[in-house]
Design a protein around this motif. Structure first.
Motif, PDB file in Angstrom:
ATOM      1  N   ILE A  95      28.485  28.936 -60.384  1.00 49.50           N
ATOM      2  CA  ILE A  95      27.897  27.838 -59.479  1.00 49.50           C
ATOM      3  C   ILE A  95      29.519  27.772 -57.916  1.00 49.50           C
ATOM      4  O   ILE A  95      29.233  27.095 -56.706  1.00 49.50           O
ATOM      5  N   LEU A  96      30.350  27.202 -59.170  1.00 48.11           N
ATOM      6  CA  LEU A  96      31.702  26.305 -57.726  1.00 48.11           C
ATOM      7  C   LEU A  96      32.224  28.105 -57.159  1.00 48.11           C
ATOM      8  O   LEU A  96      32.517  27.296 -56.004  1.00 48.11           O
ATOM      9  N   GLY A  97      32.073  28.284 -57.455  1.00 49.03           N
ATOM     10  CA  GLY A  97      33.114  29.927 -56.647  1.00 49.03           C
ATOM     11  C   GLY A  97      32.477  30.289 -55.462  1.00 49.03           C
ATOM     12  O   GLY A  97      32.519  30.097 -54.348  1.00 49.03           O
ATOM     13  N   PRO A  98      30.707  30.368 -55.372  1.00 49.90           N
ATOM     14  CA  PRO A  98      30.204  30.517 -54.415  1.00 49.90           C
ATOM     15  C   PRO A  98      29.848  29.039 -53.901  1.00 49.90           C
ATOM     16  O   PRO A  98      30.269  29.055 -52.369  1.00 49.90           O
ATOM     17  N   LYS A 124      33.707  28.652 -51.424  1.00 48.70           N
ATOM     18  CA  LYS A 124      33.621  29.893 -50.430  1.00 48.70           C
ATOM     19  C   LYS A 124      32.595  29.513 -48.896  1.00 48.70           C
ATOM     20  O   LYS A 124      32.716  29.774 -48.461  1.00 48.70           O
ATOM     21  N   GLY A 125      31.483  28.839 -49.764  1.00 48.64           N
ATOM     22  CA  GLY A 125      30.486  28.404 -48.806  1.00 48.64           C
ATOM     23  C   GLY A 125      31.125  27.424 -47.701  1.00 48.64           C
ATOM     24  O   GLY A 125      30.774  27.113 -46.672  1.00 48.64           O
ATOM     25  N   GLY A 126      31.791  26.151 -48.564  1.00 45.29           N
ATOM     26  CA  GLY A 126      32.323  25.455 -48.054  1.00 45.29           C
ATOM     27  C   GLY A 126      33.028  26.159 -46.826  1.00 45.29           C
ATOM     28  O   GLY A 126      33.555  25.303 -45.623  1.00 45.29           O
ATOM     29  N   ILE A 127      34.294  26.916 -47.477  1.00 40.24           N
ATOM     30  CA  ILE A 127      35.421  27.410 -45.814  1.00 40.24           C
ATOM     31  C   ILE A 127      34.401  27.859 -45.174  1.00 40.24           C
ATOM     32  O   ILE A 127      34.770  27.802 -43.600  1.00 40.24           O
ATOM     33  N   ALA A 128      33.200  28.633 -45.523  1.00 35.05           N
ATOM     34  CA  ALA A 128      32.805  28.862 -43.919  1.00 35.05           C
ATOM     35  C   ALA A 128      32.108  28.286 -42.885  1.00 35.05           C
ATOM     36  O   ALA A 128      31.977  28.326 -41.754  1.00 35.05           O
ATOM     37  N   ASP A 129      31.169  26.279 -43.771  1.00 29.05           N
ATOM     38  CA  ASP A 129      30.739  25.736 -43.333  1.00 29.05           C
ATOM     39  C   ASP A 129      32.137  25.295 -42.369  1.00 29.05           C
ATOM     40  O   ASP A 129      31.865  24.852 -41.396  1.00 29.05           O
ATOM     41  N   ALA A 130      33.356  25.030 -42.532  1.00 30.00           N
ATOM     42  CA  ALA A 130      34.303  24.332 -42.042  1.00 30.00           C
ATOM     43  C   ALA A 130      34.002  25.862 -41.047  1.00 30.00           C
ATOM     44  O   ALA A 130      34.606  25.013 -39.174  1.00 30.00           O
ATOM     45  N   PHE A 131      34.476  27.083 -41.055  1.00 35.82           N
ATOM     46  CA  PHE A 131      35.204  27.450 -39.263  1.00 35.82           C
ATOM     47  C   PHE A 131      33.625  27.848 -38.745  1.00 35.82           C
ATOM     48  O   PHE A 131      33.750  27.514 -37.969  1.00 35.82           O
ATOM     49  N   GLY A 148      31.608  35.837 -42.388  1.00 32.22           N
ATOM     50  CA  GLY A 148      33.316  36.749 -43.825  1.00 32.22           C
ATOM     51  C   GLY A 148      32.544  35.525 -45.425  1.00 32.22           C
ATOM     52  O   GLY A 148      32.156  36.399 -45.929  1.00 32.22           O
ATOM     53  N   TYR A 149      33.252  34.330 -44.734  1.00 33.94           N
ATOM     54  CA  TYR A 149      33.048  33.638 -46.098  1.00 33.94           C
ATOM     55  C   TYR A 149      31.411  34.008 -46.774  1.00 33.94           C
ATOM     56  O   TYR A 149      31.312  33.722 -47.656  1.00 33.94           O
ATOM     57  N   TYR A 150      30.671  33.713 -45.701  1.00 33.29           N
ATOM     58  CA  TYR A 150      29.346  33.152 -45.957  1.00 33.29           C
ATOM     59  C   TYR A 150      28.699  34.256 -46.913  1.00 33.29           C
ATOM     60  O   TYR A 150      28.076  34.435 -48.326  1.00 33.29           O
ATOM     61  N   GLU A 151      29.971  35.817 -46.734  1.00 32.17           N
ATOM     62  CA  GLU A 151      28.834  37.196 -47.265  1.00 32.17           C
ATOM     63  C   GLU A 151      29.422  36.956 -48.544  1.00 32.17           C
ATOM     64  O   GLU A 151      29.622  37.348 -49.380  1.00 32.17           O
ATOM     65  N   ASP A 152      30.742  36.556 -48.577  1.00 31.88           N
ATOM     66  CA  ASP A 152      32.010  36.583 -49.382  1.00 31.88           C
ATOM     67  C   ASP A 152      30.977  35.658 -51.196  1.00 31.88           C
ATOM     68  O   ASP A 152      31.054  35.459 -52.028  1.00 31.88           O
ATOM     69  N   PHE A 178      20.847  28.834 -56.756  1.00 28.00           N
ATOM     70  CA  PHE A 178      20.792  27.960 -55.706  1.00 28.00           C
ATOM     71  C   PHE A 178      21.360  28.768 -54.855  1.00 28.00           C
ATOM     72  O   PHE A 178      21.027  28.028 -53.609  1.00 28.00           O
ATOM     73  N   THR A 179      22.529  29.173 -55.045  1.00 24.46           N
ATOM     74  CA  THR A 179      23.619  29.531 -53.843  1.00 24.46           C
ATOM     75  C   THR A 179      23.002  30.678 -53.387  1.00 24.46           C
ATOM     76  O   THR A 179      23.746  30.359 -52.262  1.00 24.46           O
ATOM     77  N   THR A 180      22.780  31.645 -54.287  1.00 26.00           N
ATOM     78  CA  THR A 180      22.657  33.004 -53.266  1.00 26.00           C
ATOM     79  C   THR A 180      21.471  32.699 -52.059  1.00 26.00           C
ATOM     80  O   THR A 180      22.231  33.302 -51.522  1.00 26.00           O
ATOM     81  N   PRO A 181      20.628  32.667 -52.223  1.00 28.61           N
ATOM     82  CA  PRO A 181      19.578  32.286 -50.803  1.00 28.61           C
ATOM     83  C   PRO A 181      20.290  31.670 -50.264  1.00 28.61           C
ATOM     84  O   PRO A 181      20.486  31.279 -48.624  1.00 28.61           O
ATOM     85  N   ARG A 182      20.716  30.785 -50.519  1.00 31.37           N
ATOM     86  CA  ARG A 182      21.600  29.307 -49.702  1.00 31.37           C
ATOM     87  C   ARG A 182      22.466  30.260 -48.475  1.00 31.37           C
ATOM     88  O   ARG A 182      22.258  30.142 -47.067  1.00 31.37           O
ATOM     89  N   PHE A 183      23.946  31.074 -49.436  1.00 34.63           N
ATOM     90  CA  PHE A 183      24.470  31.349 -48.817  1.00 34.63           C
ATOM     91  C   PHE A 183      23.987  32.856 -47.508  1.00 34.63           C
ATOM     92  O   PHE A 183      24.445  33.538 -46.460  1.00 34.63           O
TER      93      PHE A 183
END
Length: 254
Positions: free
Chosen positions: A164-167, A170-177, A188-192, A201-206
């Motif tokens: 959970i925390l890993g995605p 990565k998703g937080g970095i994508a949101d910042a970009f 790229g970070y959303y895909e990561d 929880f995290t997979t459909p979100r990103f």
């Protein structure tokens, strides 16, 4: 073919006498070679014993040092760092659930009343699990304070195999970009993020956020691919309940 000669055997003629001499000569040569080899080995060990024992000593010191580091330095330091993180994490939780968010996030980051904040934990307890987790919390605090470059810096320093925390990192970095108007980096970070772990929880979100970002970049085929994955694989997710709208808009625009 050679025959076995008992000890004390006396040759009966010249031929047997010659065979006995040859056998004794060969045996002497073999044992002589073994003795010479043993002597050379002993001599080499004698000449190099300080290096040999020194090497053994170094290996022993490294092994004992590692075990000692784990037992007497790293583990106690981890415990201390975790204890020191308690108040920072409390402020962070209050900020997530409260209204006066910026001031609470600031307290979480910088500490107060002699208590460490996440930035102190990162600085003073480098290499500990608590400092690593503080990178995540600091990054998310900065993201919620709209300080996007700082959010990226700390979230990129966070490493984990947690599903959970890993995605989320990565998703937080994508949101910042996204907020920094760097959609290619964000995609790229959303895909990561959705590739890092497969969960409800995290997979459909990103996947959904990757689809939206791809659509904004004019990559409609990729966007449709991600939206269809949400529909097919996560129909009961929050994103799955409305995904048909996004799929319909893309298909109608073809």
């Amino acid at each position: 073919m050679a025959t076995y000669k008992k000890r004390g055997y006396k040759p009966q003629n010249k031929k047997e006498e010659q065979e006995l001499e040859e056998t004794q000569s060969t045996t002497a040569e073999v044992f002589g070679s073994l003795d010479a080899g043993a002597s050379r080995t002993e001599a080499w060990v004698a000449r190099n014993q300080k290096y040999i024992f020194g090497g053994i000593g170094i290996v022993a010191v490294v092994v004992l040092g590692f075990l000692g580091y784990q037992e007497f330095i790293k583990n106690p330091k981890n415990i201390e760092a975790s204890n020191e993180s308690f108040f920072a994490q409390q402020y962070f939780n209050e900020a997530v659930n409260g209204t006066n968010k910026d001031s609470l996030y600031t307290l979480a980051l910088k500490g107060a009343e002699g208590k460490y904040g996440f930035l102190d934990i990162i600085d003073k307890y480098k290499g500990t699990d608590a400092a690593n987790l503080a990178n995540y919390s600091a990054g998310m605090a900065y993201l919620n304070m709209n300080k996007y470059q700082e959010a990226i810096t700390y979230l990129q320093d966070f490493s984990t195999k947690d599903a959970i925390l890993g995605p989320l990192a990565k998703g937080g970095i994508a949101d910042a970009f996204v907020q920094l108007d760097q959609p290619e980096d964000a995609l790229g970070y959303y895909e990561d993020a959705f590739a890092a772990s497969k969960n409800e929880f995290t997979t459909p979100r990103f996947l959904f956020k990757a689809g939206i970002t791809a659509q904004e970049l004019g990559k409609n085929d990729k966007a449709l691919k991600y939206f269809n994955r949400v529909k097919d694989e996560y129909p009961n997710s929050e994103e799955g309940r409305t995904i048909d709208i996004y799929i319909g808009k893309l298909e109608s625009s073809k």
